[in-house]
Motif scaffolding. Structure first.
Motif, PDB file in Angstrom:
ATOM      1  N   GLU A 333     -17.905   3.062 -22.948  1.00  0.00           N
ATOM      2  CA  GLU A 333     -18.532   2.981 -21.632  1.00  0.00           C
ATOM      3  C   GLU A 333     -17.684   3.725 -20.600  1.00  0.00           C
ATOM      4  O   GLU A 333     -16.460   3.596 -20.572  1.00  0.00           O
ATOM      5  N   GLY A 334     -18.327   4.521 -19.761  1.00  0.00           N
ATOM      6  CA  GLY A 334     -17.620   5.270 -18.727  1.00  0.00           C
ATOM      7  C   GLY A 334     -16.851   6.465 -19.255  1.00  0.00           C
ATOM      8  O   GLY A 334     -15.865   6.889 -18.639  1.00  0.00           O
ATOM      9  N   TRP A 335     -17.318   7.037 -20.377  1.00  0.00           N
ATOM     10  CA  TRP A 335     -16.597   8.165 -20.983  1.00  0.00           C
ATOM     11  C   TRP A 335     -16.535   9.359 -20.036  1.00  0.00           C
ATOM     12  O   TRP A 335     -15.482  10.000 -19.899  1.00  0.00           O
ATOM     13  N   ASP A 336     -17.648   9.683 -19.366  1.00  0.00           N
ATOM     14  CA  ASP A 336     -17.662  10.823 -18.433  1.00  0.00           C
ATOM     15  C   ASP A 336     -16.643  10.623 -17.317  1.00  0.00           C
ATOM     16  O   ASP A 336     -15.917  11.560 -16.945  1.00  0.00           O
ATOM     17  N   GLU A 337     -16.588   9.399 -16.781  1.00  0.00           N
ATOM     18  CA  GLU A 337     -15.640   9.120 -15.704  1.00  0.00           C
ATOM     19  C   GLU A 337     -14.202   9.223 -16.201  1.00  0.00           C
ATOM     20  O   GLU A 337     -13.313   9.703 -15.475  1.00  0.00           O
ATOM     21  N   GLN A 338     -13.957   8.766 -17.426  1.00  0.00           N
ATOM     22  CA  GLN A 338     -12.624   8.857 -18.001  1.00  0.00           C
ATOM     23  C   GLN A 338     -12.207  10.316 -18.171  1.00  0.00           C
ATOM     24  O   GLN A 338     -11.048  10.675 -17.911  1.00  0.00           O
ATOM     25  N   CYS A 339     -13.146  11.147 -18.599  1.00  0.00           N
ATOM     26  CA  CYS A 339     -12.848  12.581 -18.724  1.00  0.00           C
ATOM     27  C   CYS A 339     -12.465  13.183 -17.380  1.00  0.00           C
ATOM     28  O   CYS A 339     -11.555  14.022 -17.294  1.00  0.00           O
ATOM     29  N   GLN A 340     -13.135  12.740 -16.309  1.00  0.00           N
ATOM     30  CA  GLN A 340     -12.820  13.245 -14.972  1.00  0.00           C
ATOM     31  C   GLN A 340     -11.427  12.802 -14.534  1.00  0.00           C
ATOM     32  O   GLN A 340     -10.690  13.570 -13.900  1.00  0.00           O
ATOM     33  N   LEU A 341     -11.050  11.575 -14.865  1.00  0.00           N
ATOM     34  CA  LEU A 341      -9.711  11.095 -14.528  1.00  0.00           C
ATOM     35  C   LEU A 341      -8.641  11.932 -15.218  1.00  0.00           C
ATOM     36  O   LEU A 341      -7.624  12.314 -14.605  1.00  0.00           O
ATOM     37  N   ILE A 342      -8.868  12.226 -16.498  1.00  0.00           N
ATOM     38  CA  ILE A 342      -7.895  13.035 -17.243  1.00  0.00           C
ATOM     39  C   ILE A 342      -7.870  14.459 -16.705  1.00  0.00           C
ATOM     40  O   ILE A 342      -6.799  15.072 -16.574  1.00  0.00           O
ATOM     41  N   LEU A 343      -9.041  14.993 -16.351  1.00  0.00           N
ATOM     42  CA  LEU A 343      -9.112  16.339 -15.772  1.00  0.00           C
ATOM     43  C   LEU A 343      -8.281  16.406 -14.493  1.00  0.00           C
ATOM     44  O   LEU A 343      -7.503  17.356 -14.294  1.00  0.00           O
ATOM     45  N   ASN A 344      -8.427  15.418 -13.639  1.00  0.00           N
ATOM     46  CA  ASN A 344      -7.670  15.402 -12.382  1.00  0.00           C
ATOM     47  C   ASN A 344      -6.179  15.313 -12.643  1.00  0.00           C
ATOM     48  O   ASN A 344      -5.369  15.967 -11.978  1.00  0.00           O
ATOM     49  N   ALA A 345      -5.794  14.523 -13.648  1.00  0.00           N
ATOM     50  CA  ALA A 345      -4.376  14.353 -13.957  1.00  0.00           C
ATOM     51  C   ALA A 345      -3.753  15.617 -14.529  1.00  0.00           C
ATOM     52  O   ALA A 345      -2.569  15.899 -14.291  1.00  0.00           O
ATOM     53  N   THR A 346      -4.538  16.398 -15.270  1.00  0.00           N
ATOM     54  CA  THR A 346      -3.990  17.591 -15.933  1.00  0.00           C
ATOM     55  C   THR A 346      -4.122  18.859 -15.098  1.00  0.00           C
ATOM     56  O   THR A 346      -3.225  19.708 -15.111  1.00  0.00           O
ATOM     57  N   VAL A 347      -5.206  18.993 -14.364  1.00  0.00           N
ATOM     58  CA  VAL A 347      -5.474  20.216 -13.602  1.00  0.00           C
ATOM     59  C   VAL A 347      -5.168  20.046 -12.123  1.00  0.00           C
ATOM     60  O   VAL A 347      -4.798  20.995 -11.443  1.00  0.00           O
ATOM     61  N   GLY A 348      -5.352  18.811 -11.611  1.00  0.00           N
ATOM     62  CA  GLY A 348      -5.083  18.561 -10.200  1.00  0.00           C
ATOM     63  C   GLY A 348      -6.325  18.387  -9.360  1.00  0.00           C
ATOM     64  O   GLY A 348      -6.237  18.168  -8.148  1.00  0.00           O
ATOM     65  N   ILE A 349      -7.502  18.453 -10.001  1.00  0.00           N
ATOM     66  CA  ILE A 349      -8.757  18.285  -9.266  1.00  0.00           C
ATOM     67  C   ILE A 349      -9.832  17.924 -10.278  1.00  0.00           C
ATOM     68  O   ILE A 349      -9.752  18.294 -11.449  1.00  0.00           O
ATOM     69  N   ASP A 350     -10.849  17.158  -9.840  1.00  0.00           N
ATOM     70  CA  ASP A 350     -11.977  16.824 -10.712  1.00  0.00           C
ATOM     71  C   ASP A 350     -13.261  17.317 -10.057  1.00  0.00           C
ATOM     72  O   ASP A 350     -13.239  17.928  -8.992  1.00  0.00           O
ATOM     73  N   TYR A 351     -14.387  17.076 -10.706  1.00  0.00           N
ATOM     74  CA  TYR A 351     -15.661  17.609 -10.216  1.00  0.00           C
ATOM     75  C   TYR A 351     -16.024  17.050  -8.848  1.00  0.00           C
ATOM     76  O   TYR A 351     -16.505  17.784  -7.978  1.00  0.00           O
ATOM     77  N   ASP A 352     -15.822  15.763  -8.633  1.00  0.00           N
ATOM     78  CA  ASP A 352     -16.171  15.166  -7.348  1.00  0.00           C
ATOM     79  C   ASP A 352     -15.328  15.759  -6.224  1.00  0.00           C
ATOM     80  O   ASP A 352     -15.847  16.088  -5.149  1.00  0.00           O
ATOM     81  N   GLU A 353     -14.034  15.919  -6.458  1.00  0.00           N
ATOM     82  CA  GLU A 353     -13.188  16.490  -5.411  1.00  0.00           C
ATOM     83  C   GLU A 353     -13.489  17.963  -5.203  1.00  0.00           C
ATOM     84  O   GLU A 353     -13.400  18.472  -4.077  1.00  0.00           O
TER      85      GLU A 353
END
Length: 486
Positions: A333-353
């Motif tokens: 549950e919440g896999w897409d959101e978890q991917c966004q959290l990891i994206l932000n942690a690794t790249v510095g920004i996610d889709y929402d930001e």
């Protein structure tokens, strides 16, 4: 001329809002597409611009270097008047340690150790600037002994730490800076404006810049050797595990089993940057940098409408990597959101930001153009209008609440950063062209966003993107109705 001068946060003129002029030809879609198509045809050498770049050369540089994503070096004439070049250097061209220590010695600065590697980077620690200068002078006195560590002060947010010291002015051709404009709007007091200082022999490993942004780097003193590889070549510089080489001059590259594609490399470009010169590094150009002398430089990372598509593609590619890494958890549950959290942690920004990034850039230009339209409408009517929102062109919910702000000058903290050009005067045609180019670039990204499956699954993001597209279209129609483009 626009000066890069950091004031108190609430009074900051956002980086790209002193709008320079673009020729109308830049708005031609075929022209933009043709220029961007030349990104893949990289020169085998880096051109040197031997003269001072005046504001009236902005549009030419924009088309030939920014849109085409081609590097160049600007003459030291472009930094000759900078305060830092006078204060921070001695008559012999060496760093002025006494001035630096007396003026900034109490600061805490990030320092990397160039002789150590940790997770494919040089480990950093915070030191007092005074202690770093003591080390530097002792290192020089030791004749740069191989037995001592090589420390390099990197990524110092100098302008943030010393807002009243006007060390430099951003050259006009680099002022369309969405990245710092967005970060200035945030509450975390961060930016992408840096000072670097290091002794002879200090260096930066092979990399491409954050978010695949543009960067520019001005040598206040000293000389640097830059080693460049055009976009795409980095694929041949990864080992069999997919990891980018740390040192481009490493003997490991000759190991065909470890680096099986190295023999396919076609373009290596080396250039020496002299004191006072500014080097422009385009998006996605991997590079490694060596200080040939004791060197001080001022650097910016930045994005704008010329390379925001490269940035967005980079972020999408990184999300694909994240999804691949945690594919076995897809049913959670919440896999897409978890991917966004990891994206932000690794790249510095996610889709929402990133969507918020596009919203901030758009809001600033919408306000600029909306204010211009108000002034033009007042002029057509022969006298100022009453302060109400009964305007005779269509507006939608996205910026109707900003009309009173534009007419009265009263604004929220967020809007206070969006200042109009020339103290509220009408915009020139060239300034309008630039804002239209910027908004069209944002609109292109938004269209791609709403075609992206993962983006549409995020809460309300698709609706926000569609609302912004409608707003931009409405504003373009308003501009056409008032003949502002003619």
């Amino acid at each position: 001329m626009f000066g890069f001068e950091i004031q108190q946060k609430k009074n900051i003129m956002t980086a790209s809002m002193n709008v320079y002029t673009l020729e109308k030809s830049v708005l031609n879609v075929d022209c933009i597409d043709k220029k961007k198509a030349l990104r893949s045809f990289s020169h085998v050498k880096i051109d040197r611009v031997s003269h001072f770049i005046p504001p009236d050369s902005y549009s030419e540089f924009f088309e030939n270097c920014l849109l085409r994503n081609q590097p160049c070096i600007l003459s030291s004439l472009n930094t000759a008047a900078w305060k830092s070049r006078k204060d921070w250097t001695c008559p012999n061209g060496k760093p002025n340690f006494e001035f630096l220590r007396e003026t900034f010695g109490h600061a805490v600065v990030p320092v990397a150790n160039c002789k150590r590697e940790k997770y494919s980077s040089q480990p950093k620690e915070n030191k007092s600037f005074s202690d770093f200068l003591d080390y530097w002078q002792n290192y020089i006195e030791s004749d740069y002994s191989e037995n001592l560590d090589s420390f390099y002060l990197k990524d110092w947010h100098f302008s943030r730490d010393f807002p009243n010291y006007k060390a430099y002015e951003t050259p006009c051709v680099f002022t369309s800076d969405w990245l710092n404009e967005f970060w200035d709007s945030k509450a975390d007091n961060d930016d992408y404006r840096f000072v670097y200082m290091g002794p002879k022999g200090s260096w930066t490993p092979f990399h491409a810049d954050v978010f695949r942004s543009f960067s520019w780097s001005a040598n206040i003193c000293g000389r640097k050797k830059w080693i460049f590889y055009p976009p795409g070549e980095e694929e041949n510089l990864c080992n069999k595990y997919g990891h980018l080489v740390y040192n481009i001059d490493s003997a490991e590259l000759s190991d065909a089993k470890l680096y099986p594609n190295y023999s396919k490399v076609k373009s290596r470009i080396e250039v020496i940057q002299e004191a006072g010169e500014i080097i422009y590094v385009p998006s996605g150009w991997h590079h490694q940098v060596h200080n040939l002398e004791d060197t001080i430089s001022i650097n910016h990372n930045w994005l704008n409408g010329c390379n925001v598509d490269i940035c967005w593609q980079y972020i999408k590619n990184n999300l694909l990597q994240v999804q691949h890494e945690i594919a076995d958890c897809r049913e959670m549950e919440g896999w897409d959101e978890q991917c966004q959290l990891i994206l932000n942690a690794t790249v510095g920004i996610d889709y929402d930001e990133f969507l918020r990034f596009m919203e901030v850039i758009s809001e600033n230009r919408i306000n600029q153009l909306q204010n211009h339209l108000l002034l033009v409408t007042d002029q057509f009517d022969g006298e100022p209008k009453e302060q109400d929102t009964d305007i005779n062109w269509p507006l939608d919910k996205y910026f109707v609440d900003k009309i009173e702000v534009l007419k009265t000058g009263v604004s929220s903290a967020a809007d206070s950063k969006c200042l109009t050009p020339s103290g509220g005067c009408k915009m020139t045609e060239g300034q309008i062209n630039h804002c239209v180019f910027d908004l069209q670039s944002v609109k292109d990204i938004l269209h791609d966003m709403i075609l992206t499956h993962e983006f549409c699954h995020l809460n309300n993001c698709k609706n926000r993107a569609n609302d912004l597209i409608k707003t931009i279209d409405t504003l373009f129609n308003s501009i056409a109705q008032t003949n502002c483009m003619h």
